[in-house]
Design an enzyme around this catalytic site. Structure first.
Site, PDB file in Angstrom:
ATOM      1  N   LYS A  84       1.619  -6.926   0.600  1.00  0.00           N
ATOM      2  CA  LYS A  84       0.499  -6.636   0.554  1.00  0.00           C
ATOM      3  C   LYS A  84      -0.855  -6.499  -0.196  1.00  0.00           C
ATOM      4  O   LYS A  84      -1.878  -6.775   0.014  1.00  0.00           O
ATOM      5  CB  LYS A  84       0.254  -5.171   2.171  1.00  0.00           C
ATOM      6  CG  LYS A  84       0.779  -4.318   1.874  1.00  0.00           C
ATOM      7  CD  LYS A  84       0.498  -3.342   2.713  1.00  0.00           C
ATOM      8  CE  LYS A  84       1.633  -1.603   2.412  1.00  0.00           C
ATOM      9  NZ  LYS A  84      -0.350  -1.235   0.754  1.00  0.00           N
ATOM     10  N   THR A  85      -0.403  -5.632  -0.773  1.00  0.00           N
ATOM     11  CA  THR A  85      -1.386  -4.989  -2.418  1.00  0.00           C
ATOM     12  C   THR A  85      -1.819  -6.218  -2.518  1.00  0.00           C
ATOM     13  O   THR A  85      -2.883  -6.691  -3.456  1.00  0.00           O
ATOM     14  CB  THR A  85      -0.905  -3.734  -3.269  1.00  0.00           C
ATOM     15  OG1 THR A  85       0.294  -2.731  -2.234  1.00  0.00           O
ATOM     16  CG2 THR A  85      -1.571  -3.229  -4.633  1.00  0.00           C
ATOM     17  N   ASP A  89      -6.611  -1.160   4.092  1.00  0.00           N
ATOM     18  CA  ASP A  89      -5.101  -0.763   3.862  1.00  0.00           C
ATOM     19  C   ASP A  89      -4.305  -0.166   4.567  1.00  0.00           C
ATOM     20  O   ASP A  89      -4.638   1.234   5.536  1.00  0.00           O
ATOM     21  CB  ASP A  89      -5.032  -0.578   2.427  1.00  0.00           C
ATOM     22  CG  ASP A  89      -3.711  -0.691   2.386  1.00  0.00           C
ATOM     23  OD1 ASP A  89      -2.585  -1.079   2.347  1.00  0.00           O
ATOM     24  OD2 ASP A  89      -3.054   0.037   1.083  1.00  0.00           O
ATOM     25  N   GLU A  90      -2.859  -0.160   5.317  1.00  0.00           N
ATOM     26  CA  GLU A  90      -2.646   1.161   5.999  1.00  0.00           C
ATOM     27  C   GLU A  90      -2.933   0.528   7.594  1.00  0.00           C
ATOM     28  O   GLU A  90      -2.870   1.959   7.738  1.00  0.00           O
ATOM     29  CB  GLU A  90      -1.929   1.531   5.550  1.00  0.00           C
ATOM     30  CG  GLU A  90      -1.101   1.939   3.679  1.00  0.00           C
ATOM     31  CD  GLU A  90      -0.018   1.145   3.924  1.00  0.00           C
ATOM     32  OE1 GLU A  90       1.144   1.050   5.479  1.00  0.00           O
ATOM     33  OE2 GLU A  90       0.972   1.019   3.008  1.00  0.00           O
ATOM     34  N   GLN A 140       5.742   0.347  10.749  1.00  0.00           N
ATOM     35  CA  GLN A 140       5.669   1.388   9.489  1.00  0.00           C
ATOM     36  C   GLN A 140       4.589   2.510   9.524  1.00  0.00           C
ATOM     37  O   GLN A 140       5.057   3.457   9.170  1.00  0.00           O
ATOM     38  CB  GLN A 140       5.530   1.033   8.077  1.00  0.00           C
ATOM     39  CG  GLN A 140       6.669   0.032   7.591  1.00  0.00           C
ATOM     40  CD  GLN A 140       6.089  -0.458   6.232  1.00  0.00           C
ATOM     41  OE1 GLN A 140       6.381   0.808   5.497  1.00  0.00           O
ATOM     42  NE2 GLN A 140       5.937  -1.669   6.408  1.00  0.00           N
ATOM     43  N   ARG A 189      13.256   1.680   2.088  1.00  0.00           N
ATOM     44  CA  ARG A 189      12.891   1.787   0.316  1.00  0.00           C
ATOM     45  C   ARG A 189      13.820   1.501  -0.279  1.00  0.00           C
ATOM     46  O   ARG A 189      13.417   1.813  -1.445  1.00  0.00           O
ATOM     47  CB  ARG A 189      12.352   3.145   0.492  1.00  0.00           C
ATOM     48  CG  ARG A 189      11.516   3.958   1.277  1.00  0.00           C
ATOM     49  CD  ARG A 189      10.311   3.714   1.021  1.00  0.00           C
ATOM     50  NE  ARG A 189       9.862   2.855   2.241  1.00  0.00           N
ATOM     51  CZ  ARG A 189       8.812   1.965   2.336  1.00  0.00           C
ATOM     52  NH1 ARG A 189       8.221   1.378   1.740  1.00  0.00           N
ATOM     53  NH2 ARG A 189       8.560   1.073   3.275  1.00  0.00           N
TER      54      ARG A 189
END
Length: 786
Positions: free
Chosen positions: A38-39, A230-231, A261, A618
């Site tokens: 995503k980044t 973002d997020e 998430q 993770r």
């Protein structure tokens, strides 16, 4: 002349990533699965917009951590040579809108040099208000008051709205907090008098600016042509409304997030913001990033099996093109002690046999309390570790003292900073004098900054000549500090430390504490030097006001990685969000621990499942999950039930191993529990008695951890007979007013009063199902939940 932008940023994208980046015709939602890049998409989107002709300052990108913002800027800088990427408005919600508030502060009635109060300053202010209002500090704790005030601000509920809301009044009455609205009122008033805001005020007042001032709204809409977020799944109501007001329903909003998430519901994050994005922006186009580039197939498949049990979600098929890798391994341990030993052993073996670096390994847990035994076992094996999310550098006492003086140079009306520094270092202005100054300020409505500068007002406050002289000298010191050049940051900090006497106070001793304090102060100066260099390299200002603003926005998640250090990372799953490690271990998968005992509704349970999903994803190469069949709770060892989530992840790619008796040897505590709870064990009567006595005298358990003998048994019996004697009068059952607890019969409740002594010590608990009950603590078996 600006150099040509190379098209390589598009070549690095997958087909669906590229489609999302190139779509600029309207609002867009990018549903980005774990590890799906995503980044990379956000950075490419900004570069693409600049290529299309958008000026950098018309693009705003909002993140949730300064660390994420820095990473975006860094990536853009490496790609766009010659472009003024510094003009991009990239930062956290709070950092970006804080600068907007400073710009329009006069409309809100604030001076632009206002202070941002941190948590300790908020608590200090609340304590004073509770005292001034003569409220019961057992009921009106700073934690409870600030939590309620924060919730109100994040729902955009003003003091007036709160006072006029029958719903909130009823809720406060039900919680026996009828005066909470008075605390909220006084808190906001004193913040205003001190020219100060708290963290929640940043978004609260930003909403007011956009709602109540048409000229501000139009100015910002004309400036911000494209908004990237973002997020997005972590946005709360206040942030949702802020975005709506800034861009409008048809605005060019590019939101990236993953509903799977969303784990910050307890902070106010609203999952519906992402689930119902199309309702807010009707012309939205949705893109799904479903390839996980981070984790192996087995890890991805296990995580998918888990999250498919949630009903409220955006359906997607996350997959991995990597090898299958190691199976996700679930290990049953008899106790939390054995669990910690097992995890430490796995760390040791991964380091020695699999050649992992320690920094490649993370141990995650649901609550901070679980770290104690893990720390203990890692120390035994001389394994280096670091607890992530510990005390912030800026929470250290000597650093807070320096920062308080700097805040007063910038904002003379900061009353909390005045009261922190007025007698630090000691200058003969004791607590009585301080209380008299504050009382006069409250009764007459004076600012503290006015009182400390006026001899007549100090006399009216009741200070004697000596104290008055000392206060006036303190004020003269502050005035002298304000004559320093506030644009020469390093100079003003070093001179402040010297002139205030803080250097002599903290740094002259040769003991361990003084050396540590000196190192911390020197580290502050080093950090300021680096801050100035970084700001100048980015073409940004580095004055005192800029420094204080940036430091007020630092969070635990913004800590820089010590890439040169080799240590195992220990942290809660919440703290692990956004991180990744080759090897991840997750401890404590038991009912009422993970999922949490607080998870009473299906909505809460789904968030716990998402939290476990975050923990699993993770891991890049290996994931080990543990649970214990018994665990200490409220001073007693009790049986544990494995988490329902473990059943949900069973299948291909997951391997389970039950505990064996051999795993439990050499642990007298476990042996006692076995003797007491499993009839198949050979248990002589004296051992049964020992087990009973052991459970009845938890205060003395640590003293008798040796292998059971008849001699020890007699000692325990002797202790048992003293339960009603004076020696047992001061037993601390670990339950206090305000604690959330669970009773095996009555369920969940809140402790209202703790009274009595020794065997007669009792707690009055307000249970959610049956109302108020008074219970003797020695028999109550209350499980403390916080």
């Amino acid at each position: 002349m600006t150099k040509q932008i190379f098209p390589s940023y598009l070549d690095k994208l997958s087909d669906v990533q590229r489609e999302a980046v190139e779509y600029c015709s309207g609002p867009a939602l990018v549903v980005a699965g774990a590890g799906s890049g995503k980044t990379r998409v956000l950075v490419a989107k900004m570069m693409h917009l600049i290529k299309l002709g958008y000026q950098p300052w018309t693009i705003m990108a909002l993140t949730f951590t300064n660390k994420a913002a820095r990473e975006m800027k860094s990536r853009i800088a490496s790609e766009l040579d010659g472009v003024k990427f510094r003009d991009l408005r990239v930062g956290t919600f709070h950092s970006v809108f804080l600068r907007i508030i400073r710009r329009f502060s006069d409309k809100l009635g604030f001076n632009r040099d206002f202070t941002i109060y941190d948590t300790s300053e908020q608590k200090s202010l609340i304590k004073k208000i509770i005292k001034d209002l003569s409220l019961d500090d057992k009921k009106y704790t700073p934690k409870i008051c600030l939590s309620n005030i924060s919730n109100a601000k994040n729902r955009l509920v003003s003091v007036e709205d709160y006072r006029n809301s029958d719903t909130l009044k009823k809720a406060d009455k039900r919680n026996r907090l009828e005066s909470l609205v008075d605390v909220y009122t006084a808190y906001q008033q004193r913040l205003f008098e001190s020219n100060a805001l708290d963290f929640d005020d940043i978004l609260y007042y930003s909403n007011i600016l956009l709602r109540d001032f048409e000229d501000v709204r139009q100015t910002l809409r004309n400036e911000v042509k494209y908004l990237l977020i973002d997020e997005y799944q972590d946005t709360n109501f206040s942030q949702y409304v802020l975005i709506q007001q800034l861009m409008g329903p048809q605005g060019l909003v590019f939101a990236v997030g993953d509903d799977a998430q969303s784990i910050y519901g307890f902070r106010g994050a609203n999952l519906d913001n992402i689930l119902k994005f199309e309702e807010a922006y009707p012309s939205t186009k949705i893109f799904k990033l479903e390839e996980n580039y981070r984790s192996t197939k087995n890890i991805v498949n296990v995580a998918n099996r888990l999250i498919q049990n949630n009903i409220r979600q955006i359906k997607k098929e996350v997959f991995s093109s990597r090898d299958k890798g190691e199976k996700v391994f679930v290990k049953e341990c008899f106790s939390e002690i054995k669990e910690a030993e097992y995890l430490a052993q796995q760390v040791s073996e991964a380091h020695s046999r699999k050649h992992y670096s320690y920094r490649d390994i993370a141990i995650l847990y649901r609550t901070n309390a679980q770290s104690r035994l893990l720390e203990q076992e890692l120390r035994k094996r001389a394994i280096p570790f670091k607890i992530q999310g510990g005390m912030s550098f800026f929470a250290i006492k000597e650093i807070k003292d320096v920062m308080a003086y700097l805040k007063l140079i910038n904002n003379p009306n900061d009353s909390e900073a005045i009261m922190r520094t007025i007698n630090q270092p000691k200058r003969g202005i004791g607590s009585t004098s301080q209380e008299r100054i504050m009382l006069l300020a409250r009764e007459r409505g004076y600012a503290l900054s006015d009182i400390i500068a006026d001899e007549k007002l100090l006399s009216q406050a009741g200070l004697n000549k000596g104290a008055t002289k000392n206060v006036l000298q303190y004020n003269e010191l502050l005035e002298a500090l304000r004559t320093l050049d506030q644009n020469d940051l390093k100079s003003i900090v070093t001179k402040t430390i010297k002139l205030t006497g803080l250097y002599d106070f903290y740094c002259q001793g040769n003991d361990t504490e003084s050396i540590s304090q000196k190192e911390n102060i020197n580290e502050l100066i080093n950090g300021i030097t680096q801050y100035e260099i970084n700001q100048h390299e980015n073409g940004e200002d580095a004055g005192l006001s800029d420094f204080l603003t940036d430091m007020s926005l630092v969070t635990d998640q913004d800590a820089e990685d010590d890439k040169d250090q080799d240590y195992v990372s220990l942290m809660t799953v919440h703290a692990a969000k956004g991180l990744e490690y080759p090897m991840v271990m997750i401890a404590g998968l038991e009912e009422e621990l993970f999922p949490s005992a607080y998870s009473k509704s299906e909505k809460d349970l789904e968030e716990e499942r998402r939290l476990f999903y975050v923990a699993i994803t993770r891991a890049k190469e290996e994931c080990i999950i543990t649970h214990a069949t018994s665990r200490y709770q409220a001073g007693y060892r009790t049986s544990s039930v494995e988490s329902r989530f473990l059943k949900e992840i069973e299948g291909d790619g997951c391997e389970r191993e039950k505990g064996y008796i051999s795993d439990f040897s050499n642990d007298p505590d476990v042996e006692r529990f076995q003797r007491k709870n499993h009839e198949s064990f050979d248990r002589p009567s004296w051992q049964l008695q020992e087990a009973r006595n052991y459970d009845r005298a938890p205060k003395y358990q640590d003293r008798y951890e040796a292998t059971a003998t008849k001699k020890n048994c007699r000692r325990l019996r002797k202790i048992d007979k003293t339960l009603d004697n004076p020696i047992y009068d001061n037993v601390d059952y670990g339950v206090y007013p305000g604690n959330r607890v669970k009773h095996p019969k009555f369920g969940f409740g809140t402790v209202i009063i703790v009274e009595g002594e020794g065997a007669n010590k009792s707690a009055t608990v307000e249970f959610e199902t049956i109302g108020t009950k008074k219970l003797l603590l020695r028999f109550a078996k209350l499980l403390r939940l916080d």
